[in-house]
Scaffold this active site. Structure first.
Site, PDB file in Angstrom:
ATOM      1  N   THR A 177     -48.915  59.178 -16.812  1.00  0.00           N
ATOM      2  CA  THR A 177     -48.888  59.639 -15.418  1.00  0.00           C
ATOM      3  C   THR A 177     -49.245  61.121 -15.348  1.00  0.00           C
ATOM      4  OG1 THR A 177     -47.302  58.002 -14.733  1.00  0.00           O
ATOM      5  CG2 THR A 177     -47.212  60.081 -13.550  1.00  0.00           C
ATOM      6  N   ARG A 205     -44.693  45.558  -8.757  1.00  0.00           N
ATOM      7  CA  ARG A 205     -43.778  46.593  -9.254  1.00  0.00           C
ATOM      8  C   ARG A 205     -44.236  48.011  -8.826  1.00  0.00           C
ATOM      9  NH1 ARG A 205     -44.096  51.405 -12.679  1.00  0.00           N
ATOM     10  NH2 ARG A 205     -42.079  51.673 -13.638  1.00  0.00           N
ATOM     11  N   VAL A 206     -43.296  48.801  -8.360  1.00  0.00           N
ATOM     12  CA  VAL A 206     -43.546  50.200  -8.021  1.00  0.00           C
ATOM     13  C   VAL A 206     -42.588  51.057  -8.846  1.00  0.00           C
ATOM     14  CG1 VAL A 206     -43.485  51.938  -6.178  1.00  0.00           C
ATOM     15  CG2 VAL A 206     -44.276  49.608  -5.673  1.00  0.00           C
ATOM     16  N   ASP A 208     -41.359  55.222 -10.203  1.00  0.00           N
ATOM     17  CA  ASP A 208     -40.719  56.389  -9.593  1.00  0.00           C
ATOM     18  C   ASP A 208     -41.705  57.362  -8.944  1.00  0.00           C
ATOM     19  OD1 ASP A 208     -41.688  56.836 -12.259  1.00  0.00           O
ATOM     20  OD2 ASP A 208     -40.763  58.821 -12.181  1.00  0.00           O
ATOM     21  N   THR A 228     -42.472  61.991 -15.332  1.00  0.00           N
ATOM     22  CA  THR A 228     -43.197  60.913 -15.998  1.00  0.00           C
ATOM     23  C   THR A 228     -42.252  60.235 -16.967  1.00  0.00           C
ATOM     24  OG1 THR A 228     -45.038  60.354 -17.469  1.00  0.00           O
ATOM     25  CG2 THR A 228     -44.073  62.539 -17.745  1.00  0.00           C
TER      26      THR A 228
HETATM   27  N1  ASP Z   1     -43.314  56.926 -14.420  1.00  0.00           N
HETATM   28  C1  ASP Z   1     -44.434  56.030 -14.337  1.00  0.00           C
HETATM   29  C2  ASP Z   1     -43.962  54.709 -13.777  1.00  0.00           C
HETATM   30  O1  ASP Z   1     -42.894  54.257 -14.152  1.00  0.00           O
HETATM   31  C3  ASP Z   1     -45.083  55.767 -15.644  1.00  0.00           C
HETATM   32  C4  ASP Z   1     -45.589  56.986 -16.357  1.00  0.00           C
HETATM   33  O2  ASP Z   1     -44.962  58.045 -16.294  1.00  0.00           O
HETATM   34  O3  ASP Z   1     -46.642  56.898 -17.025  1.00  0.00           O
HETATM   35  O4  ASP Z   1     -44.668  54.116 -12.990  1.00  0.00           O
END
Ligand code: ASP
Length: 312
Positions: A177, A205-206, A208, A228
């Protein structure tokens, strides 16, 4: 005290020395530096923090090495669903989108939701329609898909079929992310985050990233944060808003506040990291993984990038 400050991240995870090629290492650093340059040119000319974080995140969305925009991870069907958010610490206005499929730069769509709709969050088909109507650059879904992400999904699904893992978390766990936080010369803060979520995600799915208070938050009275990591934990910990609250209500320094929340997430079983900036421009990283793609540009001339945990 920094007149202006910008911090970016490109995801946290199992990033260890020797774990990637020299080309990959230098390519990722160059992209982080380009993102910092994009935000820096806004901030040093007296531009707004919210414009700087949008500019920085858009650069990383366009780069295939990160899990956002072009190069985002694939869901279980092999397509891309993107989440993003942006927040202005001056008035706590915010915009967010979840599960969008055709906007080249989802952070710009989040910005359009903030500036041109009465809402904070739009999702799915409605958000895609709003994007088109807002005149944002559209892209076919396969623009986002790269061979590396297809291979990662295939490996994960094969492992899950063989009884190894649940088919959602990457065995190597590299969260990619992207995010940015800034303080501008006027003293305003802003945060933005953009992601493809988790490889193999299902059922809409969503994570954070687009949840205001979880993966993204900005409040001039506290700090600006972009996270992230394992998103479910960042949602449950209300991570980004809690870091700001630790500063406001318990008088913690920003580093202490970020470390407190990261430790809490670790205890819950989550992994990942945050970047943050305080109202006085103090920049902070905090992560509980071996590494995090990250960088900062400051009014004093600092412009640094880092990947591994042992780098300053
Ligand atoms: N935090 C992000 C999610 O759970 C994933 C990521 O940080 O790559 O959607």
């Amino acid at each position: 005290m920094q007149d202006w400050a910008l911090v970016v991240h490109g995801g946290a995870g199992m990033l260890e020395r020797g774990g990637m090629t020299a080309e990959h290492d230098s390519g990722q650093r160059a992209a982080l530096a380009a993102a910092l340059q994009a935000g820096k040119s806004v901030l040093q000319d007296g531009g707004a923090a919210v414009d700087a974080v949008e500019a920085a995140v858009a650069v990383l969305e366009d780069h295939p090495g990160f899990n956002a925009g072009h190069g985002a991870v694939l869901n279980a069907e092999g397509t891309v669903e993107l989440d993003a958010a942006i927040m202005n610490g001056a008035d706590r206005n915010a915009g967010a989108v979840a599960g969008v499929t055709k906007t080249r730069n989802p952070v710009r769509l989040a910005r359009a939701v903030m500036d041109h709709s009465p809402h904070v969050m739009l999702q799915g088909n409605g958000a895609d329609i709003f994007s088109e109507q807002s005149g944002l650059e559209q892209a076919p879904n396969d623009y986002f898909v790269t061979a590396e992400r297809q291979e990662a999904l295939r490996r994960m699904q094969e492992a899950a079929a063989a009884g190894d893992g649940d088919g959602v978390f990457d065995a190597e766990v590299k969260f990619g992310t992207v995010g940015a936080v800034a303080r501008d010369k006027a003293g305003n803060l802003a945060a933005a985050t953009s992601t493809g979520g988790l490889t193999g995600k299902r059922f809409g799915r969503v994570g954070d990233s687009p949840i205001v208070g979880a993966g993204t938050y900005a409040d001039n009275r506290g700090c600006a944060v972009s996270a992230t990591g394992s998103g479910e934990f960042y949602i449950r910990a209300n991570a980004a808003a809690t870091i700001s609250a630790e500063m406001r209500y318990r008088d913690q320094e920003l580093q202490q506040a970020a470390d407190t929340v990261q430790a809490d997430i670790r205890r819950m079983g989550g992994a990942g990291g945050v970047i943050a900036v305080a109202a006085d421009g103090t920049p902070v990283y905090s992560f509980n993984t071996p590494g995090m793609y990250r960088g900062m540009a400051l009014a004093d001339g600092t412009l640094t990038t880092a990947i591994y945990g042992d780098e300053a």
